[in-house]
Write a protein that holds these residues in place. Structure first.
Motif, short mmCIF file in Angstrom:
data_model
loop_
_atom_site.label_atom_id
_atom_site.label_comp_id
_atom_site.label_asym_id
_atom_site.label_seq_id
_atom_site.Cartn_x
_atom_site.Cartn_y
_atom_site.Cartn_z
N PHE A 90 0.64 -1.63 1.13
CA PHE A 90 -0.74 -1.42 1.58
C PHE A 90 -1.18 -0.02 1.23
O PHE A 90 -0.37 0.84 0.86
CB PHE A 90 -0.83 -1.64 3.10
N GLU A 91 -2.46 0.24 1.37
CA GLU A 91 -3.01 1.57 1.11
C GLU A 91 -3.12 2.33 2.42
O GLU A 91 -3.67 1.82 3.40
CB GLU A 91 -4.38 1.46 0.44
N THR A 92 -2.60 3.54 2.47
CA THR A 92 -2.67 4.34 3.69
C THR A 92 -4.08 4.89 3.90
O THR A 92 -4.85 5.04 2.94
CB THR A 92 -1.67 5.51 3.63
N MET A 93 -4.42 5.20 5.13
CA MET A 93 -5.73 5.75 5.43
C MET A 93 -5.89 7.15 4.86
O MET A 93 -6.96 7.53 4.39
CB MET A 93 -5.97 5.77 6.95
N ALA B 22 -0.38 -2.00 9.88
CA ALA B 22 -1.62 -1.35 10.30
C ALA B 22 -1.34 -0.03 11.02
O ALA B 22 -2.08 0.94 10.88
CB ALA B 22 -2.42 -2.28 11.21
N LEU B 23 -0.26 0.00 11.78
CA LEU B 23 0.12 1.24 12.48
C LEU B 23 0.65 2.27 11.50
O LEU B 23 0.30 3.46 11.56
CB LEU B 23 1.16 0.93 13.55
N VAL B 24 1.49 1.85 10.56
CA VAL B 24 2.08 2.77 9.59
C VAL B 24 1.00 3.39 8.71
O VAL B 24 1.06 4.57 8.37
CB VAL B 24 3.14 2.05 8.74
N ARG B 25 -0.01 2.61 8.32
CA ARG B 25 -1.03 3.12 7.42
C ARG B 25 -1.89 4.20 8.09
O ARG B 25 -2.60 4.93 7.41
CB ARG B 25 -1.91 1.99 6.90
N LYS B 26 -1.80 4.32 9.42
CA LYS B 26 -2.59 5.31 10.14
C LYS B 26 -1.83 6.59 10.45
O LYS B 26 -2.40 7.51 11.04
CB LYS B 26 -3.07 4.72 11.47
N ILE B 27 -0.55 6.67 10.05
CA ILE B 27 0.27 7.77 10.58
C ILE B 27 -0.21 9.14 10.10
O ILE B 27 0.05 10.15 10.73
CB ILE B 27 1.75 7.59 10.22
#
Length: 318
Positions: free
Chosen positions: A176-179, A305-310
């Protein structure tokens, strides 16, 4: 965060059940056809071969009956014909393309869903090798991509091996793409003597070890990065939270997490076929066969979803 927060809503589930009911009616009809077509088609071949063989016996030498050259050629032709007619007989079932038909139905809650099989995902080349170690053979089974809860992802089954039997990684990869892009590489992999030796050997020149400050996680994971200053707040913050939550929702072999610029990866070791479906002869049951797959996907995407927000701020992460 609960996995239920990322599960399909009632409308999506109703749509999945409706499509499954339509598929089940088609599957049952196709299977009924196959049950009479196979014995009929093969039986016709056997009757034809037996009749022609009997005619050959009328002109064959008494010592060569059933075994003369024409007989042998007849048996070979009959065998080939039986194989061809078998595949023709099961065509009503094979047209359903069991997995290729079912998986898009099961993943009906995913927007822009796309299914592929046995191709190399584009994101795989960007997966840090520090996460999986060395391998010289790779195989990808089912690949699902789409958009869920606002973020795009690619989920695939990977089997990576070194030599003939040593498994580097076997399981599910969610890309996925991170924020917020991470300025470098950050890896959280299972801590083993093999992993420690691998890191210190091949990647010691650029990868440094970190500690998240949670004794249980530090004992289970080996945190490595090529940018300590940027990585330490993440390892001690949201990454530790994600791994703690993941340990509760995925209690098997510890998951692995990797960041490489704007690419994020969640690796979930899994020995079984994750998208395992019953044989086409078995009636499909939503609660038994489908709901567990959707529940696992919900947990995976919740963690992704949690990892992409770290790396994002609290305000951006919501």
């Amino acid at each position: 965060m609960e996995a239920a927060d990322f599960m399909p809503d009632e409308a999506d589930i109703a749509g999945i059940k409706s499509n499954l009911a339509a598929y089940e009616a088609e599957r049952a009809s196709a299977y009924r056809q196959v049950r009479w077509r196979v014995p009929l088609f093969i039986g016709l071949v056997l009757v034809f071969v037996a009749l022609v063989a009997w005619l050959f016996n009328r002109i064959a030498d008494p010592y060569e009956q059933w075994l003369s050259t024409p007989h042998v050629l007849l048996y070979v032709v009959g065998l080939v014909a039986a194989i061809l007619l078998y595949f023709q007989a099961i065509k009503p079932a094979s047209r359903l393309q069991h997995r290729k038909t079912l998986l898009p139905i099961i993943f009906g809650f995913i927007r822009d869903m796309r299914y592929q099989h046995e191709v190399t995902p584009n994101s795989f080349d960007r997966l840090p090798r520090e996460t999986i170690g060395t391998f010289n053979t790779k195989r990808f089974d089912d690949i699902v991509s789409g958009r869920y809860e606002g973020f795009p992802f690619v989920l695939y089954e990977a089997d990576l091996r070194q030599g003939t039997g040593t498994i580097a990684f076997k399981g599910i990869v969610v890309a996925f793409e991170t924020m917020v892009p991470f300025p470098g590489i950050l890896v959280a992999a299972r801590r083993t003597e093999l992993a420690v030796g691998f890191f210190r050997g091949m990647f010691a020149s650029k990868m440094q070890e970190l500690s998240c400050g949670v004794p249980e996680l530090d004992a289970a994971y080996d945190f490595r990065t090529d940018n300590v200053e940027a990585a330490q707040p993440l390892v001690s913050g949201r990454l530790a939270q994600a791994l703690t939550w993941l340990k509760e929702t995925w209690p098997d072999d510890p998951a692995r997490v990797a960041l490489n610029g704007s690419d994020g990866f969640l690796l979930l070791p899994q020995t079984r076929n994750f998208f395992e479906l019953p044989d086409i002869s078995v009636p499909l049951d939503y609660a038994k066969h489908v709901a567990p797959i959707i529940a696992d996907i919900g947990a995976m995407l919740a963690t992704a979803a949690l990892v992409r927000k770290i790396g994002a701020t609290d305000a951006a992460a919501g």
